[in-house]
Design a protein around this motif. Structure first.
Motif, mmCIF file in Angstrom:
data_model
loop_
_atom_site.group_PDB
_atom_site.id
_atom_site.type_symbol
_atom_site.label_atom_id
_atom_site.label_comp_id
_atom_site.label_asym_id
_atom_site.label_seq_id
_atom_site.Cartn_x
_atom_site.Cartn_y
_atom_site.Cartn_z
ATOM 1 N N ALA A 290 0.879 -1.189 -0.254
ATOM 2 C CA ALA A 290 -0.051 -0.040 -0.322
ATOM 3 C C ALA A 290 0.947 1.496 -0.201
ATOM 4 O O ALA A 290 0.572 1.991 -0.845
ATOM 5 C CB ALA A 290 -1.166 -0.285 1.221
ATOM 6 N N VAL B 142 -5.230 -4.191 -7.046
ATOM 7 C CA VAL B 142 -6.076 -3.869 -5.859
ATOM 8 C C VAL B 142 -7.348 -4.619 -5.935
ATOM 9 O O VAL B 142 -7.901 -4.667 -4.587
ATOM 10 C CB VAL B 142 -6.991 -2.472 -6.969
ATOM 11 C CG1 VAL B 142 -7.799 -1.861 -6.113
ATOM 12 C CG2 VAL B 142 -5.112 -2.008 -6.953
ATOM 13 N N SER C 120 -8.562 -6.061 -2.330
ATOM 14 C CA SER C 120 -9.266 -6.222 -1.918
ATOM 15 C C SER C 120 -9.957 -7.848 -1.343
ATOM 16 O O SER C 120 -10.958 -7.450 -0.483
ATOM 17 C CB SER C 120 -10.531 -5.173 -2.582
ATOM 18 O OG SER C 120 -10.443 -5.703 -3.686
ATOM 19 N N THR D 225 -15.055 -3.583 0.610
ATOM 20 C CA THR D 225 -14.210 -4.119 -0.096
ATOM 21 C C THR D 225 -14.034 -4.124 -1.635
ATOM 22 O O THR D 225 -13.739 -4.258 -2.437
ATOM 23 C CB THR D 225 -12.500 -4.618 -0.280
ATOM 24 O OG1 THR D 225 -12.979 -5.876 0.303
ATOM 25 C CG2 THR D 225 -12.113 -4.781 1.052
ATOM 26 N N SER E 117 -15.739 -2.187 -4.426
ATOM 27 C CA SER E 117 -15.584 -0.698 -4.194
ATOM 28 C C SER E 117 -16.305 -0.254 -6.072
ATOM 29 O O SER E 117 -14.985 -0.785 -6.849
ATOM 30 C CB SER E 117 -13.959 -0.163 -4.240
ATOM 31 O OG SER E 117 -14.009 1.252 -4.820
ATOM 32 N N GLY F 215 -13.389 2.527 -6.998
ATOM 33 C CA GLY F 215 -12.188 1.912 -7.191
ATOM 34 C C GLY F 215 -11.823 2.062 -8.993
ATOM 35 O O GLY F 215 -11.099 1.862 -9.761
ATOM 36 N N TRP G 4 -9.018 7.178 -6.305
ATOM 37 C CA TRP G 4 -8.758 5.587 -6.484
ATOM 38 C C TRP G 4 -8.155 5.752 -5.530
ATOM 39 O O TRP G 4 -7.848 5.075 -4.243
ATOM 40 C CB TRP G 4 -7.834 4.758 -7.792
ATOM 41 C CG TRP G 4 -7.311 3.485 -7.977
ATOM 42 C CD1 TRP G 4 -8.288 2.866 -7.632
ATOM 43 C CD2 TRP G 4 -6.801 2.978 -8.770
ATOM 44 N NE1 TRP G 4 -8.808 1.808 -7.933
ATOM 45 C CE2 TRP G 4 -7.290 1.333 -8.578
ATOM 46 C CE3 TRP G 4 -5.785 3.509 -9.964
ATOM 47 C CZ2 TRP G 4 -6.917 -0.160 -9.413
ATOM 48 C CZ3 TRP G 4 -5.290 2.408 -10.681
ATOM 49 C CH2 TRP G 4 -6.112 0.989 -10.500
ATOM 50 N N THR G 5 -6.709 6.407 -5.331
ATOM 51 C CA THR G 5 -6.016 6.631 -4.182
ATOM 52 C C THR G 5 -6.423 6.777 -2.412
ATOM 53 O O THR G 5 -6.796 5.983 -1.745
ATOM 54 C CB THR G 5 -4.664 6.708 -4.112
ATOM 55 O OG1 THR G 5 -4.081 7.230 -4.976
ATOM 56 C CG2 THR G 5 -4.080 7.574 -2.525
ATOM 57 N N GLY H 44 -9.384 3.734 -1.687
ATOM 58 C CA GLY H 44 -8.483 2.894 -1.314
ATOM 59 C C GLY H 44 -8.179 3.461 0.118
ATOM 60 O O GLY H 44 -7.853 2.269 1.033
ATOM 61 N N ARG I 75 -11.194 3.023 2.555
ATOM 62 C CA ARG I 75 -10.977 1.394 2.803
ATOM 63 C C ARG I 75 -10.745 1.142 3.720
ATOM 64 O O ARG I 75 -10.991 0.204 4.393
ATOM 65 C CB ARG I 75 -12.068 1.249 1.358
ATOM 66 C CG ARG I 75 -12.522 1.485 0.639
ATOM 67 C CD ARG I 75 -13.312 0.484 -0.827
ATOM 68 N NE ARG I 75 -14.425 1.712 -1.677
ATOM 69 C CZ ARG I 75 -15.227 1.591 -1.157
ATOM 70 N NH1 ARG I 75 -16.022 0.786 -0.044
ATOM 71 N NH2 ARG I 75 -16.241 2.247 -2.037
#
Length: 407
Positions: free
Chosen positions: A31, A326, A330, A351, A353, A356, A383-384, A387, A390
């Motif tokens: 991450a 990703v 998730s 998760t 998403s 995302g 997107w960042t 993430g 979440r």
């Protein structure tokens, strides 16, 4: 109790808990590399698009490959978990090497780049040793295709990293262009590609809570891997000899074999998509990007251009590999958080998403058009942030009481 039952090998006790404990720091590190790549893609620096791609591929993806291959080998193969000190040392070698290469290229200091490449190489060699040990002690022999793919991919990665260290340290001479293409081919299609090919038939089934496809026999999986390796070899030979026809045939073979790989995935229906939703769609989108990027590389080679020029590497990096990473995280995130059936179910829902999924594909499209555009920066930021939020909620769920069933 029968004689067969008494002599049947038993899975190592507590292996899953040990493997999960070993994977958690790896996921955190992945991450961090993804966030660093996102930041590097939006701020000025001296190495242009190389830095965010390096942090995403050599950083996040390679660290993930290191940890997840060991985790899956233990959990799927019913093998004892490797010694934690080895796992930690291997992770540090890869991460430290990637950071040193990035600093060495940015400063620039060739010796620092070479040292970083050497550390990454040592980490890959240690990964091979660990994976061979897991494969030898695994009880479930159906995992053999995955272990073979993992060890082969890591071995090819060692070759690719060595070439990268030589090139990044100022070596290569008059063969710089050919060696650069070979470096990209081996790392992107060998190290990353073969590992993913060995994982998908099992992992997509796990993601969808269904059984692996009956088409995914050991013979079929080994056949796909062998054909991919053949295409990869032809592409490398063509690049070294500057024979565009050979390179084109190799890359086209690889791309067509990816379609065969997709046919080995389990058949999915409404039940599976209700359960996994965006996770499965994102995995499917990443495969489509993968096929398209390799096909585009073949077109480049056929036209006499470097195969991994232009849009190919951004498409592979963001569209294929980072998206698949990703989607995988998730699923793995809730598993590693744990906390019982109700919390697991709630975190799997967390998760899923759609933000995302959309942001990831928009970012990939924008990256193909050119890193640094407002659309790219906005999509990466969304997107960042999605993430990060979440992930924070997942971590917080470890200290919250488990959800109670509805009355």
């Amino acid at each position: 109790m029968s004689e067969t039952e008494r002599t049947k090998p038993k899975a190592a006790p507590n292996r899953v808990a040990q493997a999960q404990a070993q994977l958690r720091p790896t996921v955190v590190l992945v991450a961090l590399f993804l966030v660093a790549a996102a930041v590097a893609g939006a701020v000025p620096h001296s190495t242009g698009s190389w830095l965010p791609l390096h942090l995403a591929l050599a950083g996040a993806l390679l660290v993930a490959i290191s940890g997840v291959t060991q985790f899956l080998g233990v959990t799927w193969g019913a093998a004892p978990a490797p010694r934690s000190i080895l796992v930690s040392f291997q992770r540090v070698l890869i991460a430290a090497g990637v950071v040193l290469v990035a600093i060495g290229r940015e400063v620039p200091i060739d010796a620092l780049t070479g040292l970083g490449g050497t550390l990454v190489l040592a980490g890959l060699v240690l990964l091979i040793v660990i994976l061979v040990g897991i494969g030898r002690s695994a009880i479930q022999r159906r995992l053999r295709p995955a272990i073979v793919a993992y060890v082969t991919g890591a071995g090819l990665g060692a070759v690719g990293v060595t070439l990268g260290a030589v090139l990044g340290s100022g070596g290569g001479g008059g063969y710089y262009g050919q060696l650069r293409d070979v470096h990209a081919t081996i790392n992107l299609l060998g190290l990353s590609g073969l590992v993913i090919a060995g994982t998908l038939p099992f992992f997509v089934a796990t993601q969808a809570k269904t059984k692996p496809s009956p088409r995914a026999t050991q013979q079929a999986q080994f056949g796909v891997q062998a054909t991919m390796a053949t295409g990869l070899t032809l592409a490398v030979i063509g690049s070294l000899g500057e024979w565009p026809v050979v390179t084109t045939v190799g890359l086209a073979t690889y791309a067509l074999t990816l379609l065969v790989l997709a046919s080995l995935l389990p058949d999915l229906g409404a039940k599976q998509f209700r359960w996994a939703g965006p996770r499965l769609i994102q995995a499917g989108a990443s495969i489509a990007w993968w096929v398209g990027a390799v096909a585009l590389a073949a077109v480049h080679a056929a036209n006499g251009h470097p195969p991994f020029s232009g849009a190919v590497i951004p498409a592979l990096a963001l569209g294929a590999y980072v998206q698949l990473l990703v989607a995988s995280l998730s699923y793995l995130g809730p598993v590693l958080v744990g906390g019982g059936h109700r919390r697991l179910t709630a975190n799997f829902a967390l998760t899923r998403s759609w933000v995302g999924l959309i942001a990831g594909n928009v970012a990939a499209i924008a990256a193909v058009a050119g890193l640094g555009s407002p659309l790219y920066v906005g999509a990466i930021a969304a997107w960042t942030l999605d993430g990060a939020v979440r992930a924070g909620l997942l971590i917080a769920s470890r200290v919250r009481p488990a959800p109670t069933p509805a009355a």
